[in-house]
Design an enzyme around this catalytic site. Structure first.
Site, mmCIF file in Angstrom:
data_model
loop_
_atom_site.group_PDB
_atom_site.id
_atom_site.type_symbol
_atom_site.label_atom_id
_atom_site.label_comp_id
_atom_site.label_asym_id
_atom_site.label_seq_id
_atom_site.Cartn_x
_atom_site.Cartn_y
_atom_site.Cartn_z
ATOM 1 N N HIS A 111 40.245 -1.634 -14.900
ATOM 2 C CA HIS A 111 40.117 -0.046 -15.534
ATOM 3 C C HIS A 111 40.459 0.230 -16.360
ATOM 4 O O HIS A 111 41.190 0.981 -15.969
ATOM 5 C CB HIS A 111 40.433 0.750 -13.646
ATOM 6 N N CYS A 112 41.563 -1.154 -16.530
ATOM 7 C CA CYS A 112 42.474 -0.751 -17.587
ATOM 8 C C CYS A 112 42.021 -0.703 -18.684
ATOM 9 O O CYS A 112 41.521 -1.990 -19.143
ATOM 10 C CB CYS A 112 44.305 -1.172 -17.921
#
Length: 353
Positions: A142-143
Protein backbone atom coordinates in the site's frame (compact mmCIF):
# COMPACT_ATOMS: atom_id res chain seq x y z
CA UNK A 1 23.84 4.28 -8.80
CA UNK A 2 25.17 4.41 -5.23
CA UNK A 3 26.99 1.43 -3.77
CA UNK A 4 24.71 -0.55 -1.54
CA UNK A 5 25.48 -3.26 0.96
CA UNK A 6 22.17 -4.86 0.03
CA UNK A 7 23.69 -6.24 -3.17
CA UNK A 8 26.78 -7.88 -1.64
CA UNK A 9 26.76 -11.59 -2.39
CA UNK A 10 25.87 -13.86 0.54
CA UNK A 11 27.83 -17.11 1.07
CA UNK A 12 26.95 -19.51 -1.76
CA UNK A 13 25.90 -22.25 0.68
CA UNK A 14 22.93 -20.19 1.89
CA UNK A 15 19.33 -20.83 1.01
CA UNK A 16 17.93 -17.72 -0.75
CA UNK A 17 15.63 -17.21 2.23
CA UNK A 18 16.02 -13.75 3.75
CA UNK A 19 15.26 -12.88 7.37
CA UNK A 20 16.51 -10.99 10.40
CA UNK A 21 15.37 -11.13 14.03
CA UNK A 22 15.02 -7.34 13.61
CA UNK A 23 11.85 -7.95 11.53
CA UNK A 24 9.75 -8.46 14.64
CA UNK A 25 7.86 -5.59 16.22
CA UNK A 26 7.64 -5.83 19.99
CA UNK A 27 7.25 -3.09 22.53
CA UNK A 28 5.28 -2.79 25.74
CA UNK A 29 2.36 -4.77 24.35
CA UNK A 30 1.43 -1.88 22.03
CA UNK A 31 1.68 -4.21 19.06
CA UNK A 32 -1.40 -6.01 20.44
CA UNK A 33 -3.50 -2.96 19.55
CA UNK A 34 -3.35 -3.86 15.88
CA UNK A 35 -5.17 -7.07 14.88
CA UNK A 36 -1.95 -8.84 14.07
CA UNK A 37 0.72 -11.13 15.33
CA UNK A 38 3.77 -8.84 15.27
CA UNK A 39 6.13 -11.75 15.73
CA UNK A 40 4.84 -13.79 12.80
CA UNK A 41 8.08 -13.51 10.84
CA UNK A 42 10.19 -15.07 13.57
CA UNK A 43 7.63 -17.82 14.08
CA UNK A 44 7.82 -18.82 10.41
CA UNK A 45 11.60 -19.20 10.76
CA UNK A 46 11.22 -21.22 13.98
CA UNK A 47 8.83 -23.67 12.29
CA UNK A 48 11.28 -24.10 9.38
CA UNK A 49 14.11 -24.76 11.85
CA UNK A 50 12.02 -27.34 13.73
CA UNK A 51 11.43 -29.14 10.43
CA UNK A 52 15.21 -29.02 9.80
CA UNK A 53 14.78 -27.19 6.48
CA UNK A 54 17.02 -24.32 7.56
CA UNK A 55 19.47 -23.25 10.24
CA UNK A 56 20.60 -19.75 11.23
CA UNK A 57 23.83 -19.93 9.27
CA UNK A 58 22.01 -21.18 6.15
CA UNK A 59 19.69 -18.22 5.67
CA UNK A 60 20.57 -14.80 4.34
CA UNK A 61 20.64 -12.11 7.04
CA UNK A 62 18.60 -9.10 5.96
CA UNK A 63 20.20 -5.68 6.30
CA UNK A 64 18.37 -2.45 6.96
CA UNK A 65 17.71 -0.26 3.92
CA UNK A 66 19.50 3.10 4.34
CA UNK A 67 18.04 6.49 3.46
CA UNK A 68 20.14 6.41 0.33
CA UNK A 69 18.60 3.07 -0.65
CA UNK A 70 15.08 4.32 0.10
CA UNK A 71 15.63 7.47 -1.99
CA UNK A 72 15.87 5.27 -5.10
CA UNK A 73 12.04 5.41 -4.93
CA UNK A 74 10.90 7.60 -2.06
CA UNK A 75 10.87 11.38 -2.01
CA UNK A 76 12.94 13.13 0.64
CA UNK A 77 9.73 14.89 1.65
CA UNK A 78 8.02 11.57 2.40
CA UNK A 79 10.97 10.22 4.44
CA UNK A 80 10.99 13.45 6.46
CA UNK A 81 7.29 12.98 7.26
CA UNK A 82 8.14 9.71 9.01
CA UNK A 83 10.00 11.79 11.59
CA UNK A 84 6.54 12.70 12.96
CA UNK A 85 5.18 10.00 15.27
CA UNK A 86 1.56 10.85 14.46
CA UNK A 87 2.22 10.23 10.75
CA UNK A 88 3.67 6.80 11.57
CA UNK A 89 0.68 6.09 13.86
CA UNK A 90 -1.66 6.81 10.94
CA UNK A 91 0.30 4.64 8.49
CA UNK A 92 0.67 1.65 10.86
CA UNK A 93 -2.87 2.03 12.25
CA UNK A 94 -1.56 1.82 15.83
CA UNK A 95 -2.95 5.09 17.33
CA UNK A 96 -0.86 5.16 20.58
CA UNK A 97 2.30 5.37 18.47
CA UNK A 98 1.37 9.05 17.99
CA UNK A 99 2.27 9.71 21.64
CA UNK A 100 5.71 8.10 21.58
CA UNK A 101 8.91 10.10 21.06
CA UNK A 102 10.04 9.67 17.47
CA UNK A 103 13.37 8.05 18.39
CA UNK A 104 11.36 5.20 19.97
CA UNK A 105 9.13 4.97 16.89
CA UNK A 106 12.20 4.86 14.62
CA UNK A 107 13.81 2.06 16.63
CA UNK A 108 10.76 -0.05 17.48
CA UNK A 109 8.51 0.37 14.45
CA UNK A 110 10.35 1.83 11.46
CA UNK A 111 13.65 -0.01 11.83
CA UNK A 112 11.91 -3.42 11.61
CA UNK A 113 10.05 -2.21 8.50
CA UNK A 114 13.27 -0.81 6.97
CA UNK A 115 15.01 -4.13 7.64
CA UNK A 116 12.19 -6.06 5.96
CA UNK A 117 12.46 -3.60 3.05
CA UNK A 118 16.21 -4.23 2.80
CA UNK A 119 15.35 -7.93 2.82
CA UNK A 120 13.05 -7.57 -0.20
CA UNK A 121 15.69 -5.64 -2.15
CA UNK A 122 18.30 -8.30 -1.31
CA UNK A 123 15.90 -11.09 -2.28
CA UNK A 124 15.37 -9.48 -5.69
CA UNK A 125 19.02 -9.97 -6.64
CA UNK A 126 19.09 -13.43 -5.02
CA UNK A 127 16.08 -14.51 -7.08
CA UNK A 128 17.83 -13.52 -10.29
CA UNK A 129 21.03 -15.31 -9.19
CA UNK A 130 19.39 -18.49 -7.85
CA UNK A 131 16.07 -18.74 -9.68
CA UNK A 132 13.97 -18.06 -6.58
CA UNK A 133 14.10 -16.23 -3.26
CA UNK A 134 11.77 -15.72 -0.32
CA UNK A 135 11.78 -12.73 1.99
CA UNK A 136 10.01 -13.95 5.11
CA UNK A 137 8.78 -10.35 5.59
CA UNK A 138 8.02 -7.43 3.29
CA UNK A 139 5.21 -7.03 0.80
CA UNK A 140 4.25 -3.48 1.82
CA UNK A 141 2.00 -3.02 -1.18
CA UNK A 142 0.00 0.00 0.00
CA UNK A 143 3.04 2.28 0.09
CA UNK A 144 4.10 4.34 -2.93
CA UNK A 145 6.95 6.79 -3.45
CA UNK A 146 5.29 9.61 -1.50
CA UNK A 147 2.51 8.04 0.57
CA UNK A 148 2.23 5.22 3.12
CA UNK A 149 -0.84 3.50 4.56
CA UNK A 150 -2.34 0.18 5.60
CA UNK A 151 0.66 -0.73 7.80
CA UNK A 152 3.02 -0.08 4.86
CA UNK A 153 5.66 2.61 5.44
CA UNK A 154 8.17 1.76 2.68
CA UNK A 155 7.53 0.68 -0.92
CA UNK A 156 9.66 -2.47 -0.85
CA UNK A 157 8.15 -4.05 -3.98
CA UNK A 158 8.77 -0.93 -6.05
CA UNK A 159 12.28 -0.66 -4.60
CA UNK A 160 13.22 -4.26 -5.38
CA UNK A 161 12.10 -3.87 -8.99
CA UNK A 162 13.76 -0.47 -9.51
CA UNK A 163 17.01 -1.80 -8.02
CA UNK A 164 16.94 -4.72 -10.47
CA UNK A 165 16.17 -2.48 -13.45
CA UNK A 166 18.98 -0.09 -12.54
CA UNK A 167 21.70 -2.49 -11.38
CA UNK A 168 21.22 -5.97 -12.80
CA UNK A 169 22.13 -6.68 -16.39
CA UNK A 170 19.35 -8.26 -18.38
CA UNK A 171 16.44 -7.40 -16.06
CA UNK A 172 14.15 -4.95 -17.82
CA UNK A 173 10.67 -6.42 -17.44
CA UNK A 174 8.84 -7.42 -14.26
CA UNK A 175 5.51 -9.00 -13.41
CA UNK A 176 3.89 -8.42 -10.01
CA UNK A 177 1.43 -11.12 -8.96
CA UNK A 178 -0.38 -9.67 -5.95
CA UNK A 179 -2.56 -12.21 -4.15
CA UNK A 180 -2.93 -10.41 -0.82
CA UNK A 181 -6.65 -9.93 -0.02
CA UNK A 182 -6.26 -6.15 -0.51
CA UNK A 183 -5.62 -4.21 -3.70
CA UNK A 184 -1.88 -3.38 -4.03
CA UNK A 185 -2.37 0.31 -4.71
CA UNK A 186 1.18 1.36 -3.74
CA UNK A 187 3.12 -0.44 -6.47
CA UNK A 188 0.22 0.29 -8.83
CA UNK A 189 0.64 4.03 -8.36
CA UNK A 190 4.43 3.76 -8.67
CA UNK A 191 4.32 1.84 -11.96
CA UNK A 192 1.17 3.49 -13.36
CA UNK A 193 2.64 4.41 -16.74
CA UNK A 194 5.60 2.03 -16.85
CA UNK A 195 5.27 -0.46 -19.74
CA UNK A 196 8.09 -2.58 -18.22
CA UNK A 197 5.88 -3.71 -15.32
CA UNK A 198 2.83 -5.96 -15.68
CA UNK A 199 0.53 -6.14 -12.65
CA UNK A 200 -1.92 -8.90 -11.83
CA UNK A 201 -3.98 -8.24 -8.70
CA UNK A 202 -6.63 -10.51 -7.14
CA UNK A 203 -8.40 -8.94 -4.16
CA UNK A 204 -11.67 -8.53 -2.27
CA UNK A 205 -13.31 -5.73 -4.22
CA UNK A 206 -15.21 -4.32 -1.22
CA UNK A 207 -12.42 -3.63 1.28
CA UNK A 208 -9.53 -1.18 1.82
CA UNK A 209 -8.09 0.65 -0.10
CA UNK A 210 -10.63 0.82 -2.96
CA UNK A 211 -8.20 2.99 -4.91
CA UNK A 212 -9.93 3.58 -8.24
CA UNK A 213 -7.07 5.63 -9.65
CA UNK A 214 -4.49 2.90 -8.88
CA UNK A 215 -6.71 0.25 -10.51
CA UNK A 216 -5.88 1.75 -13.91
CA UNK A 217 -2.36 0.26 -13.55
CA UNK A 218 -3.66 -3.33 -13.19
CA UNK A 219 -3.29 -5.35 -16.39
CA UNK A 220 -5.15 -8.35 -14.99
CA UNK A 221 -7.73 -7.47 -12.37
CA UNK A 222 -9.44 -10.29 -10.45
CA UNK A 223 -12.09 -8.75 -8.20
CA UNK A 224 -13.32 -11.26 -5.64
CA UNK A 225 -16.63 -11.37 -3.73
CA UNK A 226 -16.98 -11.63 0.07
CA UNK A 227 -16.39 -15.16 1.32
CA UNK A 228 -14.79 -16.56 -1.86
CA UNK A 229 -13.77 -20.20 -1.22
CA UNK A 230 -10.97 -22.50 -2.36
CA UNK A 231 -12.28 -24.05 -5.57
CA UNK A 232 -13.31 -20.78 -7.22
CA UNK A 233 -10.23 -18.97 -5.91
CA UNK A 234 -7.68 -21.57 -7.02
CA UNK A 235 -9.25 -21.87 -10.43
CA UNK A 236 -9.11 -18.08 -10.91
CA UNK A 237 -5.54 -17.86 -9.64
CA UNK A 238 -4.42 -20.66 -11.95
CA UNK A 239 -6.16 -19.22 -15.02
CA UNK A 240 -4.94 -15.68 -14.49
CA UNK A 241 -1.36 -16.47 -13.43
CA UNK A 242 -0.95 -18.64 -16.53
CA UNK A 243 -2.62 -15.97 -18.65
CA UNK A 244 -0.44 -13.21 -17.21
CA UNK A 245 2.81 -15.09 -17.83
CA UNK A 246 1.73 -16.06 -21.35
CA UNK A 247 0.77 -12.47 -22.18
CA UNK A 248 3.95 -10.77 -20.96
CA UNK A 249 7.34 -12.46 -20.59
CA UNK A 250 9.09 -10.91 -17.57
CA UNK A 251 12.67 -11.26 -16.32
CA UNK A 252 11.42 -11.45 -12.71
CA UNK A 253 8.14 -12.30 -10.99
CA UNK A 254 7.46 -10.56 -7.67
CA UNK A 255 4.87 -12.62 -5.83
CA UNK A 256 3.04 -10.83 -3.02
CA UNK A 257 1.79 -13.86 -1.09
CA UNK A 258 -0.50 -12.31 1.53
CA UNK A 259 -2.15 -14.86 3.82
CA UNK A 260 -5.01 -12.52 4.77
CA UNK A 261 -7.17 -14.47 2.29
CA UNK A 262 -7.44 -17.04 5.10
CA UNK A 263 -10.93 -17.86 6.32
CA UNK A 264 -11.65 -15.79 9.43
CA UNK A 265 -9.14 -13.01 8.74
CA UNK A 266 -10.71 -9.91 10.34
CA UNK A 267 -9.59 -7.65 7.46
CA UNK A 268 -9.60 -9.82 4.32
CA UNK A 269 -13.20 -11.05 4.15
CA UNK A 270 -12.36 -14.13 2.05
CA UNK A 271 -12.68 -17.79 3.09
CA UNK A 272 -9.63 -19.68 1.84
CA UNK A 273 -8.47 -22.72 3.85
CA UNK A 274 -4.86 -23.26 4.99
CA UNK A 275 -4.56 -26.03 2.36
CA UNK A 276 -5.91 -23.60 -0.24
CA UNK A 277 -3.15 -21.10 0.54
CA UNK A 278 -0.45 -23.79 0.29
CA UNK A 279 -1.91 -24.89 -3.06
CA UNK A 280 -2.09 -21.28 -4.30
CA UNK A 281 1.61 -20.68 -3.62
CA UNK A 282 2.40 -23.93 -5.42
CA UNK A 283 0.41 -22.80 -8.49
CA UNK A 284 2.37 -19.53 -8.68
CA UNK A 285 5.77 -21.17 -8.17
CA UNK A 286 5.06 -23.89 -10.75
CA UNK A 287 4.01 -21.28 -13.30
CA UNK A 288 7.21 -19.25 -12.84
CA UNK A 289 9.68 -22.11 -12.39
CA UNK A 290 8.37 -24.11 -15.36
CA UNK A 291 9.00 -21.05 -17.53
CA UNK A 292 12.40 -20.48 -15.88
CA UNK A 293 11.41 -17.02 -14.70
CA UNK A 294 13.09 -16.04 -11.40
CA UNK A 295 10.54 -15.56 -8.63
CA UNK A 296 10.76 -13.40 -5.49
CA UNK A 297 8.13 -14.10 -2.83
CA UNK A 298 7.22 -11.69 -0.01
CA UNK A 299 4.77 -12.56 2.76
CA UNK A 300 2.71 -9.34 3.06
CA UNK A 301 -0.57 -9.24 5.03
CA UNK A 302 -2.22 -11.91 7.15
CA UNK A 303 -1.78 -11.82 10.87
CA UNK A 304 -3.97 -14.44 12.49
CA UNK A 305 -2.30 -16.66 15.08
CA UNK A 306 -2.19 -19.61 12.66
CA UNK A 307 -0.70 -17.62 9.79
CA UNK A 308 2.97 -18.32 10.55
CA UNK A 309 2.38 -22.08 10.53
CA UNK A 310 0.65 -21.85 7.12
CA UNK A 311 3.51 -19.84 5.57
CA UNK A 312 6.03 -22.38 6.91
CA UNK A 313 3.90 -25.30 5.62
CA UNK A 314 3.76 -23.65 2.21
CA UNK A 315 7.56 -23.27 2.04
CA UNK A 316 7.97 -26.91 3.15
CA UNK A 317 5.51 -27.99 0.46
CA UNK A 318 7.35 -26.04 -2.25
CA UNK A 319 10.59 -27.65 -1.11
CA UNK A 320 9.07 -31.13 -1.00
CA UNK A 321 7.86 -30.71 -4.60
CA UNK A 322 11.33 -29.72 -5.79
CA UNK A 323 10.23 -26.15 -6.59
CA UNK A 324 12.86 -24.75 -4.20
CA UNK A 325 16.36 -26.03 -4.85
CA UNK A 326 19.49 -24.88 -3.13
CA UNK A 327 21.70 -24.99 -6.20
CA UNK A 328 21.39 -22.45 -8.97
CA UNK A 329 18.10 -23.05 -10.73
CA UNK A 330 19.73 -22.98 -14.15
CA UNK A 331 21.89 -26.01 -13.49
CA UNK A 332 19.23 -27.83 -11.50
CA UNK A 333 16.30 -27.80 -13.92
CA UNK A 334 16.75 -29.81 -17.11
CA UNK A 335 14.11 -29.54 -19.83
CA UNK A 336 12.71 -32.97 -19.00
CA UNK A 337 11.93 -31.93 -15.42
CA UNK A 338 10.29 -28.73 -16.67
CA UNK A 339 8.03 -30.80 -18.92
CA UNK A 340 7.32 -33.03 -15.95
CA UNK A 341 6.39 -29.99 -13.82
CA UNK A 342 3.98 -28.80 -16.49
CA UNK A 343 2.40 -32.26 -16.71
CA UNK A 344 2.10 -32.47 -12.90
CA UNK A 345 0.53 -29.04 -12.82
CA UNK A 346 -2.08 -30.03 -15.40
CA UNK A 347 -2.77 -33.25 -13.49
CA UNK A 348 -3.22 -31.39 -10.19
CA UNK A 349 -5.76 -29.12 -11.74
CA UNK A 350 -7.85 -31.89 -13.24
CA UNK A 351 -7.94 -33.41 -9.73
CA UNK A 352 -9.10 -30.15 -8.18
CA UNK A 353 -12.00 -29.48 -10.50
Amino acid sequence: PHRTELYEDPPSGCWPIVYSPDYNITFMGLEKLHPFDAGKWGKVINFLKEEKLIADDLIVQAREATDEDLLVVHTRRYLNKLKWSFVVATITEIPPVAFLPNFVVQRKVLKPLRTQTGGTIMAGKLAVDRGWAINVGGGFHHCSSDKGGGFCAYADITLAIKFLFERVQGVSRATIIDLDAHQGNGHERDFMDDPRVYIMDAYNRYIYPGDGFAKRAIKRRVELEWGTEDSEYLQKVHTHVEGALNEFKPDIVVYNAGTDVLDGDPLGGLAISPQGIVKRDEVVFRAARSRRIPILMVTSGGYQKRTARIIADSILNLHGLGLLDKERAACGVGSSSVDQMIRDSAKDFSNLS
